[in-house]
Scaffold this motif. Sequence first.
Motif, PDB file in Angstrom:
ATOM      1  N   ARG A 121       0.738  -1.269  -0.006  1.00 17.76           N
ATOM      2  CA  ARG A 121      -0.001   0.129  -0.020  1.00 17.76           C
ATOM      3  C   ARG A 121       0.821   1.314  -0.061  1.00 17.76           C
ATOM      4  O   ARG A 121       0.479   2.426  -0.569  1.00 17.76           O
ATOM      5  CB  ARG A 121      -0.882  -0.038   1.211  1.00 17.76           C
ATOM      6  N   ARG A 122       1.839   1.375   0.799  1.00 13.75           N
ATOM      7  CA  ARG A 122       2.782   2.427   1.128  1.00 13.75           C
ATOM      8  C   ARG A 122       3.667   2.693  -0.290  1.00 13.75           C
ATOM      9  O   ARG A 122       4.022   3.930  -0.696  1.00 13.75           O
ATOM     10  CB  ARG A 122       3.836   2.408   2.039  1.00 13.75           C
ATOM     11  N   TYR A 123       4.295   1.464  -0.969  1.00 16.31           N
ATOM     12  CA  TYR A 123       5.021   1.628  -2.152  1.00 16.31           C
ATOM     13  C   TYR A 123       4.386   1.118  -3.469  1.00 16.31           C
ATOM     14  O   TYR A 123       4.679  -0.015  -3.582  1.00 16.31           O
ATOM     15  CB  TYR A 123       6.595   0.968  -1.816  1.00 16.31           C
ATOM     16  N   THR A 124       3.531   1.692  -4.000  1.00 13.11           N
ATOM     17  CA  THR A 124       2.787   1.364  -5.196  1.00 13.11           C
ATOM     18  C   THR A 124       3.444   1.282  -6.443  1.00 13.11           C
ATOM     19  O   THR A 124       3.329   0.554  -7.135  1.00 13.11           O
ATOM     20  CB  THR A 124       1.466   1.926  -5.102  1.00 13.11           C
ATOM     21  N   THR A 125       4.243   1.958  -6.507  1.00 15.71           N
ATOM     22  CA  THR A 125       5.103   2.104  -7.787  1.00 15.71           C
ATOM     23  C   THR A 125       6.510   2.142  -7.950  1.00 15.71           C
ATOM     24  O   THR A 125       7.392   2.034  -8.919  1.00 15.71           O
ATOM     25  CB  THR A 125       4.951   3.679  -8.460  1.00 15.71           C
ATOM     26  N   ARG A 126       7.270   2.019  -6.638  1.00 16.05           N
ATOM     27  CA  ARG A 126       8.476   1.544  -6.295  1.00 16.05           C
ATOM     28  C   ARG A 126       8.676   0.847  -5.220  1.00 16.05           C
ATOM     29  O   ARG A 126       7.928   0.858  -4.441  1.00 16.05           O
ATOM     30  CB  ARG A 126       9.258   2.854  -6.342  1.00 16.05           C
ATOM     31  N   PRO A 127      10.116   0.251  -4.970  1.00 11.46           N
ATOM     32  CA  PRO A 127      10.113  -0.405  -3.789  1.00 11.46           C
ATOM     33  C   PRO A 127      10.581   0.497  -2.669  1.00 11.46           C
ATOM     34  O   PRO A 127      10.779   1.663  -2.958  1.00 11.46           O
ATOM     35  CB  PRO A 127      11.326  -1.189  -4.121  1.00 11.46           C
ATOM     36  N   ALA A 128      10.472   0.013  -1.565  1.00  6.97           N
ATOM     37  CA  ALA A 128      10.990   0.794  -0.623  1.00  6.97           C
ATOM     38  C   ALA A 128      12.211   1.299  -0.401  1.00  6.97           C
ATOM     39  O   ALA A 128      12.995   0.688  -1.045  1.00  6.97           O
ATOM     40  CB  ALA A 128      10.762  -0.139   0.990  1.00  6.97           C
ATOM     41  N   PRO A 129      12.726   2.570   0.037  1.00  7.29           N
ATOM     42  CA  PRO A 129      14.009   2.849  -0.002  1.00  7.29           C
ATOM     43  C   PRO A 129      15.005   1.779   0.617  1.00  7.29           C
ATOM     44  O   PRO A 129      14.753   1.166   1.344  1.00  7.29           O
ATOM     45  CB  PRO A 129      13.850   4.364   0.876  1.00  7.29           C
ATOM     46  N   ASP A 130      16.216   1.974  -0.144  1.00  2.10           N
ATOM     47  CA  ASP A 130      17.468   0.965   0.431  1.00  2.10           C
ATOM     48  C   ASP A 130      17.757   1.073   1.674  1.00  2.10           C
ATOM     49  O   ASP A 130      18.775   0.071   2.117  1.00  2.10           O
ATOM     50  CB  ASP A 130      18.211   0.768  -0.947  1.00  2.10           C
ATOM     51  N   HIS A 131      17.442   1.970   2.418  1.00  2.00           N
ATOM     52  CA  HIS A 131      18.040   2.144   3.833  1.00  2.00           C
ATOM     53  C   HIS A 131      17.353   1.518   4.517  1.00  2.00           C
ATOM     54  O   HIS A 131      17.332   1.486   6.092  1.00  2.00           O
ATOM     55  CB  HIS A 131      18.627   3.395   4.153  1.00  2.00           C
ATOM     56  N   LEU A 132      16.058   1.140   4.206  1.00  2.00           N
ATOM     57  CA  LEU A 132      15.004   0.259   5.055  1.00  2.00           C
ATOM     58  C   LEU A 132      15.070  -1.134   4.712  1.00  2.00           C
ATOM     59  O   LEU A 132      14.769  -1.451   3.676  1.00  2.00           O
ATOM     60  CB  LEU A 132      13.583   0.683   4.626  1.00  2.00           C
ATOM     61  N   TRP A 133      15.590  -1.990   5.642  1.00  2.00           N
ATOM     62  CA  TRP A 133      15.642  -3.442   5.462  1.00  2.00           C
ATOM     63  C   TRP A 133      14.510  -4.131   6.174  1.00  2.00           C
ATOM     64  O   TRP A 133      14.000  -3.997   7.314  1.00  2.00           O
ATOM     65  CB  TRP A 133      16.932  -3.980   6.150  1.00  2.00           C
ATOM     66  N   PHE A 134      13.929  -5.189   5.405  1.00  2.00           N
ATOM     67  CA  PHE A 134      12.778  -5.785   6.097  1.00  2.00           C
ATOM     68  C   PHE A 134      12.943  -7.398   5.976  1.00  2.00           C
ATOM     69  O   PHE A 134      13.495  -7.993   5.287  1.00  2.00           O
ATOM     70  CB  PHE A 134      11.690  -5.527   5.104  1.00  2.00           C
ATOM     71  N   GLY A 135      12.721  -7.774   7.242  1.00  2.00           N
ATOM     72  CA  GLY A 135      13.004  -9.615   7.423  1.00  2.00           C
ATOM     73  C   GLY A 135      11.823  -9.945   8.131  1.00  2.00           C
ATOM     74  O   GLY A 135      10.970  -9.324   8.801  1.00  2.00           O
ATOM     75  N   VAL A 136      11.882 -11.157   8.127  1.00  2.00           N
ATOM     76  CA  VAL A 136      10.740 -12.049   9.005  1.00  2.00           C
ATOM     77  C   VAL A 136      11.572 -13.428   9.719  1.00  2.00           C
ATOM     78  O   VAL A 136      12.659 -13.532   9.352  1.00  2.00           O
ATOM     79  CB  VAL A 136       9.752 -12.990   7.914  1.00  2.00           C
ATOM     80  N   SER A 137      10.940 -13.661  10.697  1.00  2.00           N
ATOM     81  CA  SER A 137      11.498 -14.606  11.674  1.00  2.00           C
ATOM     82  C   SER A 137      10.922 -15.998  11.236  1.00  2.00           C
ATOM     83  O   SER A 137       9.855 -15.845  11.260  1.00  2.00           O
ATOM     84  CB  SER A 137      11.087 -14.294  13.147  1.00  2.00           C
ATOM     85  N   VAL A 138      11.888 -16.916  11.163  1.00  2.00           N
ATOM     86  CA  VAL A 138      11.300 -18.419  10.923  1.00  2.00           C
ATOM     87  C   VAL A 138      12.348 -19.156  11.625  1.00  2.00           C
ATOM     88  O   VAL A 138      13.363 -19.501  11.644  1.00  2.00           O
ATOM     89  CB  VAL A 138      11.780 -18.602   9.285  1.00  2.00           C
ATOM     90  N   GLU A 139      11.411 -20.113  12.386  1.00  2.00           N
ATOM     91  CA  GLU A 139      12.064 -20.962  13.487  1.00  2.00           C
ATOM     92  C   GLU A 139      12.355 -22.228  13.014  1.00  2.00           C
ATOM     93  O   GLU A 139      12.980 -23.148  13.530  1.00  2.00           O
ATOM     94  CB  GLU A 139      11.513 -20.942  14.550  1.00  2.00           C
ATOM     95  N   ASP A 140      11.417 -22.533  12.062  1.00  2.00           N
ATOM     96  CA  ASP A 140      11.345 -24.179  11.371  1.00  2.00           C
ATOM     97  C   ASP A 140      10.645 -24.282  10.362  1.00  2.00           C
ATOM     98  O   ASP A 140      10.091 -23.190   9.674  1.00  2.00           O
ATOM     99  CB  ASP A 140      10.601 -25.013  12.685  1.00  2.00           C
ATOM    100  N   ARG A 141      10.619 -25.228   9.679  1.00  2.00           N
ATOM    101  CA  ARG A 141      10.064 -25.417   8.227  1.00  2.00           C
ATOM    102  C   ARG A 141       8.585 -25.269   8.110  1.00  2.00           C
ATOM    103  O   ARG A 141       7.938 -24.792   7.029  1.00  2.00           O
ATOM    104  CB  ARG A 141      10.425 -26.934   7.837  1.00  2.00           C
TER     105      ARG A 141
END
Length: 251
Positions: A121-141
């Motif tokens: 919703r926030r970045y409809t025409t371009r990716p987020a700025p490259d100084h913003l890193w986005f991650g997810v936590s994954v503990e198992d399969r």
Amino acid sequence: MADSSDIEWTDATWNPVTGCTKISPGCDNCYAARFSERFRGTPGHPFETGFDLTLRPERLQQPLLWKRSRRIFVNSMSDLFHKGVPTPFIEQIFDTMEQAHWHQFQVLTKRSSLMRDFLRRRYTTRPAPDHLWFGVSVEDRLRLSRVRHLQAAPASVRFLSIEPLIGRIGALDLAGIHWVIVGGESGPRHRPMDPAWVREIRDQCLAAGVPFFFKQWGGFRPTQQGRTLDGRLWDEFPQPQQTWPALAAAE
């Protein structure tokens, strides 16, 4: 906001939200909850209400006051995309991050579909700025759907925090992933981590050319068993030239 951090992969922390609720087995022995609940009921303490979800608007502008560039872990004591955090408040946090472009902000969540949808919703025409890193936590399969949600988000830098690693991950799709962190659980009820699980992830990162960061083996104390894997430290970070690729898959 802490001007320094004991977390090996960041320089500082910023907590405009604190508190959370548990949603998967990786949360069972949450260090943030354990720390916060020690102070529940202590008058005047920042965690007087323990680990209850709390918005802290007085902290919204803090990164703008730091003129030296830092890697900043956002909401180390919460989850920015918890359903209890109002969207307008998340927007204000993003406004600050975008203004403070001399920092690198590391946003990590287990609510991966909510983060994906917000970024779309926030970045409809371009990716987020490259100084913003986005991650997810994954503990198992069983939590690999979070990786797919991240891959479908318009982010410039995407990372996985596979910590605490409490089960074998198996085959990882690393398309569009720029960084992988792995670590074992720490604390009085820590669950053991099989070295074979770590090596399997490390080897997939090496094959895909994805930077790999090994945080800790875990134990009663985080540093109890050290940080070396196969005789060396793995302290790799994303490189500046790595940018967001278009991905065909989307969920």
